[in-house]
Design a protein around this motif. Structure first.
Motif, short mmCIF file in Angstrom:
data_model
loop_
_atom_site.label_atom_id
_atom_site.label_comp_id
_atom_site.label_asym_id
_atom_site.label_seq_id
_atom_site.Cartn_x
_atom_site.Cartn_y
_atom_site.Cartn_z
N ILE A 1 65.62 -33.39 -18.14
CA ILE A 1 64.69 -34.29 -17.47
C ILE A 1 64.35 -35.43 -18.43
O ILE A 1 63.96 -35.19 -19.57
N HIS A 2 64.51 -36.67 -17.95
CA HIS A 2 64.37 -37.82 -18.84
C HIS A 2 62.94 -38.30 -19.01
O HIS A 2 62.69 -39.25 -19.75
N LYS A 3 62.02 -37.66 -18.34
CA LYS A 3 60.60 -37.99 -18.50
C LYS A 3 59.98 -37.05 -19.53
O LYS A 3 60.08 -35.82 -19.41
N ARG A 4 59.33 -37.62 -20.53
CA ARG A 4 58.69 -36.81 -21.57
C ARG A 4 57.58 -35.98 -20.94
O ARG A 4 56.70 -36.49 -20.25
N GLN A 5 57.60 -34.65 -21.18
CA GLN A 5 56.63 -33.75 -20.58
C GLN A 5 56.35 -32.57 -21.49
O GLN A 5 57.27 -31.98 -22.05
N VAL A 6 55.08 -32.23 -21.62
CA VAL A 6 54.67 -31.00 -22.30
C VAL A 6 54.26 -30.03 -21.18
O VAL A 6 53.18 -30.16 -20.59
N LEU A 7 55.12 -29.06 -20.89
CA LEU A 7 54.86 -28.13 -19.79
C LEU A 7 53.88 -27.04 -20.18
O LEU A 7 53.22 -26.45 -19.32
N HIS A 8 53.78 -26.76 -21.48
CA HIS A 8 52.89 -25.70 -21.97
C HIS A 8 52.62 -26.00 -23.44
O HIS A 8 53.48 -26.55 -24.14
N THR A 9 51.42 -25.67 -23.91
CA THR A 9 51.06 -26.04 -25.29
C THR A 9 51.10 -24.88 -26.28
O THR A 9 51.35 -25.08 -27.46
N ALA B 1 62.64 -25.72 -26.63
CA ALA B 1 63.18 -27.07 -26.72
C ALA B 1 64.03 -27.33 -25.47
O ALA B 1 65.14 -26.81 -25.35
N LEU B 2 63.49 -28.15 -24.56
CA LEU B 2 64.16 -28.39 -23.29
C LEU B 2 64.92 -29.72 -23.30
O LEU B 2 64.68 -30.60 -24.13
N GLY B 3 65.84 -29.85 -22.34
CA GLY B 3 66.55 -31.09 -22.09
C GLY B 3 66.87 -31.19 -20.62
O GLY B 3 66.66 -30.25 -19.85
N ILE C 1 58.59 -28.05 -24.11
CA ILE C 1 58.59 -29.52 -24.14
C ILE C 1 59.93 -30.12 -23.70
O ILE C 1 60.99 -29.70 -24.16
N TYR C 2 59.83 -31.11 -22.83
CA TYR C 2 60.93 -32.06 -22.58
C TYR C 2 60.64 -33.31 -23.43
O TYR C 2 59.62 -33.96 -23.20
N PRO C 3 61.50 -33.69 -24.35
CA PRO C 3 61.24 -34.91 -25.11
C PRO C 3 61.58 -36.17 -24.33
O PRO C 3 61.22 -37.28 -24.73
N ARG D 1 59.78 -27.53 -40.38
CA ARG D 1 59.71 -28.80 -39.66
C ARG D 1 61.07 -29.10 -39.05
O ARG D 1 62.10 -28.97 -39.72
N PHE D 2 61.08 -29.48 -37.77
CA PHE D 2 62.34 -29.81 -37.12
C PHE D 2 62.15 -30.95 -36.13
O PHE D 2 61.02 -31.23 -35.69
N PHE D 3 63.24 -31.62 -35.82
CA PHE D 3 63.25 -32.66 -34.79
C PHE D 3 63.85 -32.07 -33.52
O PHE D 3 64.85 -31.36 -33.57
N HIS D 4 63.24 -32.39 -32.40
CA HIS D 4 63.74 -31.95 -31.09
C HIS D 4 64.04 -33.18 -30.25
O HIS D 4 63.15 -33.96 -29.92
N THR D 5 65.33 -33.37 -29.92
CA THR D 5 65.74 -34.47 -29.07
C THR D 5 66.71 -33.96 -28.01
O THR D 5 67.20 -32.83 -28.09
N ALA D 6 66.96 -34.78 -27.01
CA ALA D 6 67.88 -34.42 -25.93
C ALA D 6 68.27 -35.68 -25.18
O ALA D 6 67.66 -36.74 -25.35
N ASP D 7 69.31 -35.58 -24.37
CA ASP D 7 69.67 -36.64 -23.43
C ASP D 7 69.86 -38.00 -24.12
O ASP D 7 69.26 -39.00 -23.73
N LEU D 8 70.72 -38.02 -25.13
CA LEU D 8 71.02 -39.27 -25.83
C LEU D 8 71.78 -40.23 -24.92
O LEU D 8 71.62 -41.44 -25.01
N HIS D 9 72.66 -39.70 -24.08
CA HIS D 9 73.46 -40.49 -23.14
C HIS D 9 74.11 -41.69 -23.82
O HIS D 9 74.01 -42.83 -23.34
N LEU D 10 74.76 -41.43 -24.94
CA LEU D 10 75.43 -42.50 -25.67
C LEU D 10 76.48 -43.16 -24.80
O LEU D 10 77.24 -42.49 -24.10
N ASP D 11 76.52 -44.48 -24.86
CA ASP D 11 77.51 -45.28 -24.12
C ASP D 11 77.23 -45.31 -22.62
O ASP D 11 78.15 -45.35 -21.81
#
Length: 407
Positions: A199-207, A195-197, A212-214, A5-15
């Motif tokens: 693009i800021h729109k959540r997208q599943v490009l293939h299943t 695990a992609l990053g 995935i873009y989160p 099990r893992f978490f996939h995130t991207a583009d936090l853009h802190l601050d």
């Protein structure tokens, strides 16, 4: 294989600076300015609660290459919390926080592995399952070339293979094009998850396998509407269950108000309050663009005698004491049901000029704004799609301005 099990995130853009929000009252703007940090805190707390086997962060942790001291400290604190719970974190830096940026450096805890500028394989052993993670960090802001050839083809059938890539799907111009790829190229690597990053729109490009873009974890402007968050992924027997988990501290969204048969100002204000109340109950705090729809001819007289700005101010005052806070950024009054644009030779000549403008001419129109000594640093370069949208909006506004009432 045992499940991982893992978490996939991207583009936090802190601050993030949150452009175009100067009208917000001080307490509201402070909450907005801290929203990326609050969303990040939600992400960290979810990880502590769930205890995934590892976390992937695929680029643009920071909003700028200078990486503010405050943002770095908050990020480091989050990594230390994950370290205390023995959760590994794998990072690849993107175009906003590339390796050539200038910043005051922090030392991250030992649970954090940063991908270098060359595409690298990291091996984790999760309950006797080998997990191979591939990725790279941007050596500089611009990586216009494809990087797919630097990723090896997976050949170990008993291992899990995950690719991390901060880049653009070939042909997508909604963001600046960096490290472009095609879905076919990703599939050719035989990985179990991409695990992609970027693009800021959540997208599943293939299943199967998931590509995935989160999206980002917190909206920052009007083009980033809706809930934002990350993916919680469980892989069993090389199949993946991917669940989106929201983190938005403040939700950006359009809210429609049905004004059919409303002929008094108090009725319209009540309808606006009810629509915003429904939004508040569903999402919590928000920045919204309020759209008044289905206005008939009787109702339209309300907006002829009072300006949209006056209505906006009254609606804002109506909401200012209610928690959680909602900021109405703009009010759009739909007059299309009673107004009709009637083309003439003069008006159509203006539309024709707009249609014939090329990309360079459009950039000339906005160049003064982008050359402003203070304001330009808050503006990102407009993409082709955004320039085309400006033309469409200009034509619509012109037609509305030149409209005449029916009958």
């Amino acid at each position: 294989m045992s499940s991982i099990r893992f978490f996939h995130t991207a583009d936090l853009h802190l601050d993030s600076p949150f452009k175009g929000m100067s009208e917000l009252p001080e307490n509201g703007f402070e909450k907005l300015r801290n929203s990326t940090f609050e969303a990040f805190s939600t992400f960290i707390q979810k990880a502590i609660e769930v205890k995934p086997d590892f976390v992937l962060i695929v680029g643009d942790i920071y909003d700028g290459e200078e990486r503010s001291l405050r943002a770095q400290k908050i990020f480091q604190n989050g990594m230390e919390q994950l370290s205390a719970h023995q959760i590994p974190v794998i990072i690849s830096y993107g175009n906003h926080d590339h390796l050539k940026g200038k910043w005051t450096r922090f030392s991250l805890p030992e649970n954090v592995f940063v991908m270098p500028k060359e595409t690298t394989k990291l091996v984790l052993n999760i309950r006797e399952t080998e997990v191979n993670i591939y990725g790279f960090s941007y050596p500089e802001r611009h990586v216009p070339q494809s990087m797919i050839d630097t990723y090896p083809i997976a050949t170990e059938q008993n291992a899990v293979h995950i690719g991390m890539l901060h880049g653009s799907l070939q042909g997508n111009t909604s963001h600046d094009v960096y490290a472009p790829f095609t879905i076919e190229e990703l599939l050719s690597k035989n990985y179990d998850y991409w695990a992609l990053g970027h693009i800021h729109k959540r997208q599943v490009l293939h299943t199967d396998p998931p590509i995935i873009y989160p999206g980002n974890i917190q909206s920052r402007h009007r083009k980033e509407l809706g809930l934002k968050g990350f993916y919680d992924v469980t892989m069993t027997n090389f199949a993946a269950d991917c669940t989106f988990v929201p983190t938005s501290a403040i939700v950006y969204e359009k809210v429609e108000v049905d004004c059919e048969n409303l002929i008094h100002a108090n009725e319209v204000l009540r309808a606006c309050g009810e629509a915003l109340g429904d939004f508040r109950e569903h999402y919590g705090a928000g920045v919204v663009w309020l759209q008044l729809k289905n206005i008939d001819e009787k109702g339209m007289s309300l907006f002829e005698n009072s300006s949209a700005l006056e209505w906006l101010e009254v609606i804002r005052e109506q909401e200012e004491e209610i928690a959680p806070f909602i900021w109405v950024q703009a009010l759009e009054i739909d007059t299309q049901t009673i107004n009709k644009y009637e083309p003439t030779l003069a008006t159509e000549s203006v539309i024709q000029v707009l249609n014939e403008w090329n990309q360079q001419q459009l950039k000339e129109v906005v160049k003064d704004l982008y050359q402003h000594p203070k304001g330009s640093r808050y503006l990102e370069e407009l993409t082709s799609e955004e320039l085309n949208n400006l033309v469409s909006e200009a034509k619509q506004l012109f037609k509305q301005y030149m409209s005449v009432k029916k009958g």
